[in-house]
Enzyme design. Structure first.
Site, short mmCIF file in Angstrom:
data_model
loop_
_atom_site.label_atom_id
_atom_site.label_comp_id
_atom_site.label_asym_id
_atom_site.label_seq_id
_atom_site.Cartn_x
_atom_site.Cartn_y
_atom_site.Cartn_z
N THR A 135 -58.85 -15.36 22.54
CA THR A 135 -57.43 -14.60 22.71
C THR A 135 -57.60 -13.69 23.94
O THR A 135 -58.89 -13.27 24.27
CB THR A 135 -56.91 -13.96 21.48
OG1 THR A 135 -57.74 -12.77 21.32
CG2 THR A 135 -56.75 -14.52 20.59
N TRP B 284 -33.97 -0.76 15.82
CA TRP B 284 -34.72 -1.53 16.76
C TRP B 284 -34.08 -2.25 17.51
O TRP B 284 -32.82 -2.86 17.42
CB TRP B 284 -35.57 -2.77 15.88
CG TRP B 284 -36.73 -2.36 15.10
CD1 TRP B 284 -37.17 -1.06 14.87
CD2 TRP B 284 -37.66 -3.15 14.32
NE1 TRP B 284 -38.11 -1.04 14.08
CE2 TRP B 284 -38.41 -2.38 13.74
CE3 TRP B 284 -37.68 -4.37 14.39
CZ2 TRP B 284 -39.51 -2.71 13.00
CZ3 TRP B 284 -38.72 -5.08 13.30
CH2 TRP B 284 -39.57 -4.14 12.53
N LYS C 157 -38.13 1.14 19.51
CA LYS C 157 -37.72 1.78 18.13
C LYS C 157 -36.78 2.89 18.70
O LYS C 157 -37.28 3.99 19.23
CB LYS C 157 -38.96 2.19 17.36
CG LYS C 157 -39.60 1.17 16.89
CD LYS C 157 -40.67 1.28 16.15
CE LYS C 157 -41.44 0.16 15.93
NZ LYS C 157 -42.71 0.19 16.94
N GLU D 39 -54.30 -18.67 17.85
CA GLU D 39 -54.77 -18.88 16.52
C GLU D 39 -53.98 -20.15 15.79
O GLU D 39 -54.18 -20.29 14.57
CB GLU D 39 -54.37 -17.49 15.65
CG GLU D 39 -55.20 -16.26 15.88
CD GLU D 39 -54.53 -15.50 17.20
OE1 GLU D 39 -53.98 -16.23 18.16
OE2 GLU D 39 -55.01 -14.36 17.28
P1 ADP Z 1 -51.86 -13.98 24.42
O1 ADP Z 1 -51.72 -13.13 23.30
O2 ADP Z 1 -53.10 -13.72 25.25
O3 ADP Z 1 -50.50 -14.10 25.13
P2 ADP Z 1 -51.37 -16.39 22.94
O4 ADP Z 1 -51.15 -17.70 23.94
O5 ADP Z 1 -52.09 -16.65 21.75
O6 ADP Z 1 -52.25 -15.36 23.90
O7 ADP Z 1 -49.84 -15.70 22.84
C1 ADP Z 1 -49.43 -15.87 21.43
C2 ADP Z 1 -48.03 -15.11 21.51
O8 ADP Z 1 -47.12 -15.52 22.65
C3 ADP Z 1 -47.36 -15.24 20.36
O9 ADP Z 1 -47.72 -14.40 19.26
C4 ADP Z 1 -46.03 -14.62 20.82
O10 ADP Z 1 -45.94 -13.23 20.89
C5 ADP Z 1 -45.82 -15.29 22.30
N1 ADP Z 1 -44.77 -16.45 22.25
C6 ADP Z 1 -45.43 -17.64 22.03
N2 ADP Z 1 -44.55 -18.61 22.29
C7 ADP Z 1 -43.24 -17.80 22.34
C8 ADP Z 1 -42.15 -18.22 22.32
N3 ADP Z 1 -41.60 -19.43 22.41
N4 ADP Z 1 -41.06 -17.25 22.26
C9 ADP Z 1 -41.47 -15.75 22.20
N5 ADP Z 1 -42.75 -15.68 22.25
C10 ADP Z 1 -43.61 -16.56 22.49
#
Ligand code: ADP
Length: 552
Positions: A190, A451, A446, A334
């Site tokens: 990540t 929220w 917040k 993940e």
């Molecule tokens: P990083 O944390 O580096 O961005 P990831 O690619 O694993 O790595 O990111 C996952 C995160 O991206 C998710 O937990 C979410 O917050 C965001 N995410 C992924 N797809 C979407 C989506 N379609 N809409 C909103 N947020 C998204």
């Protein structure tokens, strides 16, 4: 009683063998920037993957589950590595070429990569890091690029090989080992926005099952009639599973290599006519601006997967108008990453489909979901109760990699006591299983105990015709605790002012949620995978770097 079924392990070597024989004529086309792209059939890719495995074993001494790094663009050779490395029992470790040097060094050392395959054009990035990579024994260079950058490596550095020379003349079949399907096949870190990057290790089984899901009609619905344009980098969660899923179903791949700018992307779509594509919203925003200024025909794409960050509904509408349907997907490193996709239920009119399309989508059978409230109790799927999304399933991580010789670990904020993944994403789920995210937990605003969703504000702002991009973050406020700050990128020639933007928002958003603080910016800062980098915006605000106007 056990079943009477054969216990055949789910292995990547099976995907490789199947794709390169049954779908041998499907193609991997790599953009070269020249008149003609480079084309290689699945049969050739499969044969070359076997040659690569022989080379890694016989010339680089890879005989165990060592991590093999790839620092590469999306191209045919990277697909060969995707297939060969796990199939031979080693672990494919994709390296994010946009990470800062110190993070790349940390990650290669943590995974103890013994070999790295690198595209020649990325040597300026990798060569200076080599003295800091003690586990690296072999460096394999593929494609154009200045090799003289490696001239200064002293005797203690890795042995250098040319990819094509290394695999040439080797046998084109390989006796792939019968591995345990639970063994490590690939790994991805990540981005480490907080603390050190965390490694997720995928198994053969998880990738096999995930590949099947990617192809299913309720997900990307890919068959051997399709060509997918894989814009999402192969270092970003296994290019969302596409290189393996395509080999399973014979889906041809169009690979942009390093030509990721809007103009070459538009050219390759018009010329090669892919039927599907996958990328983050930033890419689709850029492409839209490009084809608005210089029209190209994108209509071959019947279906586009957009995810990794929230897709503004206005972007979906704009693509609808040019005959390209975007389908919203949610996932994480993940989760392999496929978590949800927003295909609407059957039998609806376009108007009825819309409320489903703008959600993050619904969960496939392989992903169980629940919402945890702030008191830890689980919330109903009523479309209203908002909580943190938790998921579990055969392609969801159950722990992070502890490093060579280290123990895997499960931080409490990431895994519940009963083993579910805590996603850090906040949202609601409708009774029929459609997820709508409002924010990442750490991005929620917040205000006075209530929220405010930064995503909702961003989507509403980006619906304004003169707004190119907008990112909203929480900033400290003496009266309310936190309030939203809107940073906005205007389109060229835009004349709109803050008051007009605020009035526009007021038609869609409750008055108490409207931002008082506004800043025009040239571009929204992006992470290494092209998402809005809100941590940078918050820092810019704290450091007084933004020209903020207050509208009370
Ligand atoms: P990083 O944390 O580096 O961005 P990831 O690619 O694993 O790595 O990111 C996952 C995160 O991206 C998710 O937990 C979410 O917050 C965001 N995410 C992924 N797809 C979407 C989506 N379609 N809409 C909103 N947020 C998204």
């Amino acid at each position: 009683m056990l079943s009477t079924m054969q216990d055949v392990p789910l292995l990547i070597s099976r995907i490789l063998t199947h794709g390169s024989t049954i779908h041998g004529k499907s193609q991997v086309t790599t953009w070269t920037g020249e008149a003609e792209p480079h084309r290689r059939s699945f049969a050739e890719v499969g044969a070359r993957a076997a040659q690569l495995a022989h080379a890694l074993r016989d010339s680089c001494g890879v005989t165990d589950a060592s991590a093999i790094g790839t620092l590469m663009w999306n191209n045919a050779e990277h697909v060969e590595a995707y297939l060969a490395i796990p199939s031979m029992g080693a672990v494919l470790h994709t390296l994010n070429l946009r990470l800062p040097a110190e993070q790349l060094i940390w990650i290669v050392n943590h995974a103890a990569d013994r070999v790295v395959i690198v595209n020649g054009s990325l040597l300026p990035l990798l060569a200076p890091l080599l003295p800091h990579l003690p586990t690296l024994e072999h460096l394999v260079v593929s494609g154009p690029g200045d090799r003289s950058l490696l001239d200064d490596i002293d005797g203690g550095g890795p042995q250098i090989h040319e990819y094509e020379e290394l695999i040439a003349g080797r046998p084109t079949t390989y006796d792939w080992p019968q591995l345990d399907e639970r063994s490590a096949a690939a790994m991805c870190y990540t981005s480490g926005t907080t603390g050190d990057p965390k490694g997720v290790v995928y198994s053969h089984r998880s990738i096999y099952l995930h590949s099947m899901q990617v192809n299913m009609s309720e997900s990307m619905a890919l068959t051997d009639q399709d060509t997918t344009l894989v814009v999402v980098p192969q270092f970003h969660v296994n290019a969302w599973g596409l290189p393996h899923a395509t080999f399973m179903s014979g889906v041809s791949m169009l690979m942009p290599d390093r030509f990721l700018q809007p103009a070459p992307l538009a050219d390759m779509i018009e010329r090669e006519r892919p039927t599907h594509a996958a990328a983050v919203p930033t890419i689709w925003q850029g492409l839209l601006a490009e084809v608005t200024a210089h029209p190209r025909d994108l209509t071959s794409m019947r279906n586009v997967t957009i995810g990794g960050a929230a897709c503004p509904p206005s972007l979906m509408e704009a693509y609808d108008k040019i005959g390209v349907r975007l389908c919203h997907a949610w996932g994480m490193t993940e989760t392999s990453p496929l978590g949800t996709m927003s295909n609407p239920p059957a039998g609806l009119s376009a108007e009825e489909e819309w409320p489903y399309r703008i959600t993050q989508g619904r969960f496939p059978a392989g992903v169980e979901a629940r919402l945890a409230g702030s008191d830890g109790a689980f919330l109903p799927w009523d479309g209203v109760s908002a909580g943190e999304l938790e998921v579990r399933g055969p392609w969801i991580a159950g722990a992070y990699f502890g490093g060579a010789g280290g123990e895997d670990f499960r931080p409490d904020d990431k895994f519940s006591p009963d083993g579910w993944l805590r996603t850090g994403d906040v949202g609601v789920i409708s009774p029929d299983g459609y997820l709508t995210l409002t924010d990442r937990a750490k991005d929620v605003i917040k205000s006075g105990g209530e929220w405010i969703s930064s995503q909702e504000l961003e989507n509403a702002l980006m619906a304004h015709p003169e707004v190119a991009e907008a990112a909203v973050v929480a900033v400290p406020d003496t009266k309310w605790g936190e309030r939203p700050l809107a940073t906005v990128v205007l389109r060229p020639g835009a004349t709109v002012d803050y008051a007009a933007l605020k009035a526009f928002l007021a038609t869609r958003i409750a008055k108490w949620q409207l931002p008082e603080r506004w800043a025009l910016v040239e571009a929204v800062p992006k992470t290494s995978v092209g998402k809005f980098d809100k941590k940078v915006i918050r820092r810019q605000y704290a450091d007084g770097e933004l020209d903020v106007t207050e509208l009370r």
